[in-house]
Design an enzyme around this catalytic site. Structure first.
Site, PDB file in Angstrom:
ATOM      1  N   ASP A  38       0.829  -1.198   0.000  1.00 34.89           N
ATOM      2  CA  ASP A  38       0.000   0.000   0.000  1.00 34.89           C
ATOM      3  C   ASP A  38       0.866   1.251   0.000  1.00 34.89           C
ATOM      4  OD1 ASP A  38      -3.095   0.344   0.261  1.00 34.89           O
ATOM      5  OD2 ASP A  38      -2.224   1.946   1.471  1.00 34.89           O
ATOM      6  N   THR A  39       0.263   2.345   0.441  1.00 35.60           N
ATOM      7  CA  THR A  39       0.869   3.677   0.427  1.00 35.60           C
ATOM      8  C   THR A  39       2.314   3.712   0.923  1.00 35.60           C
ATOM      9  OG1 THR A  39      -1.334   4.475   0.976  1.00 35.60           O
ATOM     10  CG2 THR A  39       0.462   6.054   1.143  1.00 35.60           C
ATOM     11  N   VAL A  40       3.194   4.377   0.166  1.00 34.76           N
ATOM     12  CA  VAL A  40       4.564   4.621   0.618  1.00 34.76           C
ATOM     13  C   VAL A  40       4.607   6.006   1.258  1.00 34.76           C
ATOM     14  CG1 VAL A  40       5.517   3.178  -1.209  1.00 34.76           C
ATOM     15  CG2 VAL A  40       5.340   5.648  -1.571  1.00 34.76           C
TER      16      VAL A  40
ATOM     17  N   SER B 299      -0.232   4.270   6.174  1.00 33.22           N
ATOM     18  CA  SER B 299      -0.420   3.324   5.079  1.00 33.22           C
ATOM     19  C   SER B 299      -1.377   2.244   5.537  1.00 33.22           C
ATOM     20  CB  SER B 299       0.926   2.697   4.694  1.00 33.22           C
ATOM     21  OG  SER B 299       0.771   1.759   3.656  1.00 33.22           O
TER      22      SER B 299
END
Length: 389
Positions: free
Chosen positions: A239-241, A297
Site C-alpha cells: 500500500d501507500t509509501v 499506510s
C-alpha cells in the site's frame, strides 16, 4: 507506525514489541522532537534525518533486497537535499519521488490498476513550518504524483490568485492532470506507468473476479468470496509509501503516495490524499511541546474515518508518553522514531545527515500471530549532536 525525536546519527537503542489488538489495518510513520521552553536556548547544527517506508502489506523474502535498496535510495536522496540546504518539505518530496519511481512499490510507476485497467494515484504532502498542505486524488498520466502535490503546496504559499481567488490545495482526476501539465510537470501515458508485475496482478485479479461472479450467489458463498478477497488483498499487495523528514533548522514535513487498492472503482480516492489522514506535519509551538510528522499506510476507507495521521500527531504530544525519556536525556535534544503495522510486514529505511549510508529493516509480525489482529511496534532513540547555546 514509524516515528522519531532528534538524533545523533548513531542508533542508541531498538525497541521491539508485538501485542494482540482488535482487527485494523493502519501503518503510520511519525516523528516527534522536543522544543526547549526557554527562548534563549536554540539548537545549533541540528542536522537532518529522514525515515521512509515502502508500504504496508507483504514483503516477500525473494524481493527483500529490492525493497531495502529502494528505501536506501530514498533516504540518500533526501539526505543529499538536506546537505545542500533544502527545507524538510523539499527533502521529503525527493524521497517520495524515489519511492514512486521503483517498480516494486504501489505508488507512481507500477501502481495497482483499477477495475478499468487504469492507474489512478493519490498523494499528499504537508509542511510542518507553514502547515500548508497539497494533495492530488485519482490522478492519471503523471509519473510522480507527489510532485504535483508539492507544487500545489508551494503555489498556495504564494498567496491569492488574480481577482482574489483562493489557490487550490487538493485537485482530483482530469483537473489535477491539466493543472500539473500547465505548471510544467510532464505527462506520462498510463500504459508507460504499468509494469509487468502490475499488469500480471491485474489479469490475475480479473480472472478471480470473473470466476467469483459465476459462483453460487448464496449468502455462504458470498461470505467466503469476501473473506478470500480480503485475505488475498492483504497478503499479496503493498500500500501507500511515505516518508517524514526533519531539516537542518528543525522543521518537519511528511508525505505519502499510493496507487490505491487493487481493482478499486475508478475515481476512488484513498487516505493518501485526504487532509489529516494520509500525512501530518506540525512544528512545535506554544500549543505543542513536540514537532510531529506522520505518514500512514493501510486501508484508506478505515483511515479516512479515523483521521489516523492527525490522531497520531495529537497522541504524541502526551507528556506522559515522553516523560521518562526526557528525564533520562535531561536537557539534551533527542529523537525518537517508531514504526508499527498490523500487516504481515513493512520495509523501512532511515538515515541522518551524518551517516555514510542508510539503514534498512523489514519488520514482520511474530510467528503464529494473525495479520489484522496483531500489532508490531519497533523503533529507536538517537541523540542529537547539536549544541544548545
Amino acid at each position: 507506525m514509524i516515528g522519531l525525536t532528534n538524533y545523533a546519527g548513531v542508533m542508541e537503542s531498538l525497541m521491539n514489541s508485538a501485542e494482540e489488538k482488535q482487527p485494523s489495518s493502519p501503518l503510520t510513520n511519525s516523528w516527534a522532537k522536543k522544543q526547549e521552553s526557554s527562548k534563549s536556548q536554540k539548537p545549533n547544527g541540528v542536522g537532518g534525518f529522514v525515515l521512509v517506508h515502502a508500504g504496508a502489506g507483504y514483503h516477500s523474502e525473494s524481493k527483500a533486497k529490492e525493497y531495502k535498496h529502494v528505501c536506501k535510495r530514498a533516504c540518500q536522496r533526501a539526505v543529499d537535499q538536506l546537505k545542500a540546504g533544502a527545507l524538510a518539505v523539499e527533502a521529503v518530496a525527493a524521497a517520495l519521488v524515489e519511492l514512486e519511481d521503483s517498480p516494486f512499490t504501489n505508488a507512481g510507476m507500477g501502481s495497482n490498476l483499477n477495475l478499468s485497467g487504469e492507474i489512478e494515484c493519490d498523494a499528499s504532502i504537508m509542511d510542518g513550518k507553514s502547515l500548508h498542505f497539497g494533495a492530488v486524488g485519482a490522478l492519471s498520466g503523471i509519473r510522480n504524483p507527489v510532485m504535483v502535490a508539492n507544487r500545489l503546496l508551494s503555489e498556495a504559499q504564494k498567496g491569492k490568485l488574480s481577482a482574489g481567488r483562493i489557490p487550490p490545495c487538493f485537485l482530483v482526476g482530469r483537473g489535477a492532470h491539466d493543472w500539473a501539465v500547465s505548471h510544467g510537470i510532464p505527462p506520462c501515458p498510463s500504459d508507460k506507468m504499468a509494469t509487468k508485475f502490475s499488469l500480471s496482478a491485474y489479469k490475475r485479479n480479473k480472472r478471480k473476479m470473473e470466476l467469483a461472479e459465476k459462483m453460487d450467489t448464496g449468502h455462504n458463498q458470498t461470505k467466503k468470496r469476501r473473506q478470500s478477497s480480503e485475505n488475498g488483498n492483504g497478503s499479496g499487495c503493498l500500500d501507500t509509501v511515505g516518508a517524514v523528514v526533519v531539516d537542518l533548522e528543525g522543521n518537519v514535513a511528511a508525505a505519502v503516495s499510493s496507487g490505491g487498492l487493487a481493482m478499486k472503482h475508478p475515481g476512488r480516492v484513498g487516505q493518501a490524499a485526504h487532509y489529516g489522514c494520509g500525512c501530518w506535519a506540525e512544528n512545535a509551538c506554544h500549543m505543542n511541546s513536540y514537532s510531529t510528522a506522520v505518514s500512514t499506510s493501510g486501508c484508506g476507507e478505515h483511515l479516512i474515518r479515523t483521521m489516523l495521521a492527525r490522531e497520531c500527531s495529537a497522541a504524541m504530544q502526551s507528556e506522559d508518553a515522553h516523560q521518562a525519556l526526557l528525564e533520562a536525556m535531561q536537557n539534551k535534544f533527542i529523537m525518537e522514531f517508531l514504526w508499527s503495522h498490523t500487516t504481515e510486514s513493512m520495509c523501512v529505511g532511515y538515515m541522518s545527515a551524518q551517516d555514510s549510508k542508510a539503514k534498512t529493516h523489514i519488520s514482520r509480525l511474530p510467528p503464529g500471530t494473525v495479520p489484522g489482529q496483531s500489532l508490531a511496534i519497533e523503533g529507536g532513540v538517537c541523540r542529537l549532536t547539536g549544541v544548545v547555546e
